[in-house]
Design an enzyme around this catalytic site. Structure first.
Site, PDB file in Angstrom:
ATOM      1  N   ARG A   1      44.190  38.026  42.499  1.00 57.46           N
ATOM      2  CA  ARG A   1      45.536  37.577  42.136  1.00 57.46           C
ATOM      3  C   ARG A   1      45.985  36.384  42.972  1.00 57.46           C
ATOM      4  O   ARG A   1      45.551  36.222  44.125  1.00 57.46           O
ATOM      5  CB  ARG A   1      46.528  38.723  42.299  1.00 57.46           C
ATOM      6  CG  ARG A   1      46.776  39.040  43.762  1.00 57.46           C
ATOM      7  CD  ARG A   1      47.870  40.072  43.937  1.00 57.46           C
ATOM      8  NE  ARG A   1      48.163  40.271  45.335  1.00 57.46           N
ATOM      9  CZ  ARG A   1      48.100  41.450  45.958  1.00 57.46           C
ATOM     10  NH1 ARG A   1      47.734  42.534  45.298  1.00 57.46           N
ATOM     11  NH2 ARG A   1      48.407  41.540  47.228  1.00 57.46           N
TER      12      ARG A   1
ATOM     13  N   ASP B   1      50.799  47.134  42.744  1.00 58.62           N
ATOM     14  CA  ASP B   1      49.346  47.054  42.524  1.00 58.62           C
ATOM     15  C   ASP B   1      48.790  48.131  41.590  1.00 58.62           C
ATOM     16  O   ASP B   1      49.526  49.001  41.122  1.00 58.62           O
ATOM     17  CB  ASP B   1      48.651  47.085  43.890  1.00 58.62           C
ATOM     18  CG  ASP B   1      47.587  46.015  44.001  1.00 58.62           C
ATOM     19  OD1 ASP B   1      46.790  45.882  43.050  1.00 58.62           O
ATOM     20  OD2 ASP B   1      47.549  45.319  45.023  1.00 58.62           O
TER      21      ASP B   1
HETATM   22  C1  LIG Z   1      43.745  42.536  36.961  1.00 60.23           C
HETATM   23  C2  LIG Z   1      42.878  42.594  38.178  1.00 60.23           C
HETATM   24  C3  LIG Z   1      43.351  42.086  39.396  1.00 60.23           C
HETATM   25  C4  LIG Z   1      42.565  42.116  40.543  1.00 60.23           C
HETATM   26  N1  LIG Z   1      43.064  41.598  41.713  1.00 60.23           N
HETATM   27  C5  LIG Z   1      42.271  41.557  42.805  1.00 60.23           C
HETATM   28  C6  LIG Z   1      42.750  40.939  44.002  1.00 60.23           C
HETATM   29  O1  LIG Z   1      43.869  40.470  44.065  1.00 60.23           O
HETATM   30  N2  LIG Z   1      41.896  40.902  45.057  1.00 60.23           N
HETATM   31  C7  LIG Z   1      40.633  41.409  45.021  1.00 60.23           C
HETATM   32  O2  LIG Z   1      39.913  41.313  46.004  1.00 60.23           O
HETATM   33  N3  LIG Z   1      40.168  42.028  43.903  1.00 60.23           N
HETATM   34  C8  LIG Z   1      40.955  42.102  42.790  1.00 60.23           C
HETATM   35  N4  LIG Z   1      40.486  42.688  41.649  1.00 60.23           N
HETATM   36  C9  LIG Z   1      39.152  43.320  41.640  1.00 60.23           C
HETATM   37  C10 LIG Z   1      38.051  42.273  41.551  1.00 60.23           C
HETATM   38  O3  LIG Z   1      38.267  41.424  40.457  1.00 60.23           O
HETATM   39  C11 LIG Z   1      36.687  42.954  41.391  1.00 60.23           C
HETATM   40  O4  LIG Z   1      36.444  43.720  42.550  1.00 60.23           O
HETATM   41  C12 LIG Z   1      35.549  41.967  41.173  1.00 60.23           C
HETATM   42  O5  LIG Z   1      34.323  42.667  41.105  1.00 60.23           O
HETATM   43  C13 LIG Z   1      35.485  40.935  42.272  1.00 60.23           C
HETATM   44  O6  LIG Z   1      34.443  40.018  41.998  1.00 60.23           O
HETATM   45  P1  LIG Z   1      33.348  39.702  43.116  1.00 60.23           P
HETATM   46  O7  LIG Z   1      32.483  40.920  43.182  1.00 60.23           O
HETATM   47  O8  LIG Z   1      32.640  38.502  42.600  1.00 60.23           O
HETATM   48  O9  LIG Z   1      34.077  39.455  44.394  1.00 60.23           O
HETATM   49  C14 LIG Z   1      41.274  42.674  40.484  1.00 60.23           C
HETATM   50  C15 LIG Z   1      40.791  43.176  39.269  1.00 60.23           C
HETATM   51  C16 LIG Z   1      41.575  43.152  38.130  1.00 60.23           C
HETATM   52  C17 LIG Z   1      41.035  43.698  36.847  1.00 60.23           C
END
Ligand SMILES: Cc1cc2nc3c(=O)[nH]c(=O)nc-3n(C[C@H](O)[C@H](O)[C@H](O)COP(=O)(O)O)c2cc1C
Ligand SMILES: [Mn+2]
Length: 478
Positions: A171, A279
């Site tokens: 986010r 959240d």
């Molecule tokens: C709507 C939504 C919002 C999210 N917001 C965050 C966030 O603010 N910070 C975060 O670390 N993960 C957030 N996530 C989870 C990550 O997108 C998820 O863990 C993803 O696998 C991260 O990608 P990466 O593995 O490449 O880091 C969110 C997921 C969704 C569906």
């Protein structure tokens, strides 16, 4: 069926009767949340807000807010994607455990559907070199949120060490016309790229994408192992490479069909208070220090729409994305945990708090073996509670699971309390990011686990079931 862009997906949803257009003027502050929350919880349609106060652009929410729409977004049901992965696994079954961990990257390579570079792109039809984030109708979702947040962003970064790309959904809090927060949590790939830049004492470039094809939006939420380009994964899902274009002011490529692209950089030493934010858990995550994103340029389509999501007390739209992940990743987990039959991450547990797994057990303490394996696997490492049941239990049926858990468990023997990392959103543990975990072994106990004879489950004989079925009308029971 696959879509090039978010708007193409939206048009399809509309043709299928999956969109409600709202022409009444609404506010991006709280009002869109309250409307979306009611509609998501009633299993309603996607919402296209045509007139948002102070915005030139329409706002769209809840596009992923049902199993049906997630299947549409991915071009087929998540179970089918899981089967495609499974068939590739059987084609190329590797031997050792380390090989198995590297399976997904190899499968994606095998599929050979990389992104394709293009030189001109819809997402760059309009270019603002004097960026002003107030053109984006970002939502203030909940009363105590620190401000406006981009809630469905795809954050693109590149490792300075090996050049691999990452796209994660983190986010984005808007601070002013050209600065935002960057809420990549400590366990995430974007954050690990950031640490690499910090070690190299180099400024980090990043791009925040809003929109893009829906498979890529999903891929940004998927727990892919570090080092895997999310665009390879969405190419695999779509069966077609994602078109990418070079950014205007930074050295990164982004999906050409995005609605908006926000280009900028981060200084590895800079932090600023981010949050609070209502959240996924249904609680506010507290204000904490996070890196700061400085915007150098905003580009967008001539007529963009602004896709947003609202998270909050579950179930919300993100539940359906996470449920897709639960299905798609099952065969991959099974390569390391072959006794795993099924898995349910109940939405009330916000995905990191609880996993219910069913297993085919053939030796004592196998449930404990499975728990420890899951606690060692990717983002599953943050799971706080694992409940294991036998393979004949339907983990998606919480009544059936409770029946087994309440009756089969001897706490002293069957609760495994251990410690480890916790999700950044966990608020229960005495310290952030770490704490205790519990495994609940609700399987039937076998020789070696109990000295007693395990009782047989009550079942009516097939013969009588048939007889009563055939005679049902004679009984006169309505
Ligand atoms: C709507 C939504 C919002 C999210 N917001 C965050 C966030 O603010 N910070 C975060 O670390 N993960 C957030 N996530 C989870 C990550 O997108 C998820 O863990 C993803 O696998 C991260 O990608 P990466 O593995 O490449 O880091 C969110 C997921 C969704 C569906
Ligand atoms: Mn990643």
């Amino acid at each position: 069926m696959s879509f090039n862009s978010f708007q193409e997906f939206l048009r399809y949803l509309e043709e299928e009767g999956e969109v409600v257009r709202i022409s009444a003027e609404v506010s991006a502050e709280l009002e869109i949340t309250e409307i979306t929350d009611r509609v998501t919880k009633a299993q309603g349609k996607a919402l296209l807000f045509e007139r948002v106060r102070g915005s030139r652009f329409p706002v769209v929410t809840n596009t992923f807010g049902s199993f049906k729409r997630v299947a549409m977004a991915l071009g087929r049901p998540p179970d089918e994607i899981a089967r495609k992965i499974e068939s590739l696994i059987t084609l190329k079954v590797p031997q050792g455990i380390m090989d198995k961990m590297k399976l997904l990257p190899r499968l994606l390579e095998l599929a050979k559907i990389p992104p394709k570079m293009v030189s001109s792109a819809p997402c760059q039809e309009v270019v603002h070199t004097e960026p002003d984030l107030s053109i984006i109708p970002a939502l203030k979702c909940w009363p105590r949120d620190a401000g406006k947040f981009i809630t469905l962003p795809l954050v693109v970064t590149k490792s300075p060490e090996d050049g691999t790309r990452n796209i994660g959904m983190y986010r984005i809090q808007i601070y002013d016309r050209n600065t935002t927060g960057m809420h990549w949590q400590i366990h995430k790939d974007g954050r690990s790229h950031f640490s690499q830049y910090a070690r190299a004492k180099k400024r980090m470039e990043a791009a925040v994408i809003i929109g893009g094809d829906p498979a890529t939006i999903y891929a940004a939420t998927a727990p892919l192992p570090p080092g895997i380009d999310e665009l390879l994964f969405s190419g695999f899902i779509r069966n077609r490479g994602v078109e990418i274009v070079r950014c205007k002011t930074i050295d990164l490529e982004v999906p050409a069909e995005a609605e908006f692209v926000i280009e900028g950089y981060l200084d590895p030493d800079e932090r600023r208070t981010e949050g609070p934010f209502g959240d996924h858990t249904g609680f506010y995550s507290p204000a904490e220090d996070y890196p700061v994103f400085h915007v150098t340029c905003i580009t967008h389509r001539k007529n963009p729409v602004y896709p947003a999501t609202v998270v909050g007390p579950p179930p919300m739209e993100d539940a359906f994305l996470a449920k897709a992940t639960e299905r798609i990743f099952l065969p991959l987990i099974r390569t390391v945990v072959p006794e795993l039959v099924d898995m349910n991450l109940p939405v009330e547990g916000a995905f990191h708090n609880c996993a219910i797994v069913s297993i085919n057990k053939s030796y004592p303490m196998q449930a404990q073996k499975v728990m420890h394996a899951l606690w060692g696997m990717g983002q599953m490492m943050n799971t706080k509670m694992i409940i294991a049941v036998d393979g004949d239990v339907n983990v998606q049926d919480l009544r059936e699971v409770s029946w087994k858990a309440f009756n089969n468990v001897d706490p002293a023997r069957d609760l495994t309390i251990t410690a480890g990392p916790l999700d950044a959103l966990d608020h229960s543990s005495p310290y952030p990011l770490r704490g205790s975990k519990v495994g609940v072994d609700a399987t039937r106990k076998i020789e070696g686990e109990t000295g007693r004879v395990w009782p047989e489950e009550i079942r009516m004989s097939d013969e009588i079931i048939r007889l009563v079925r055939d005679k049902w009308n004679e009984y006169g029971i309505p």
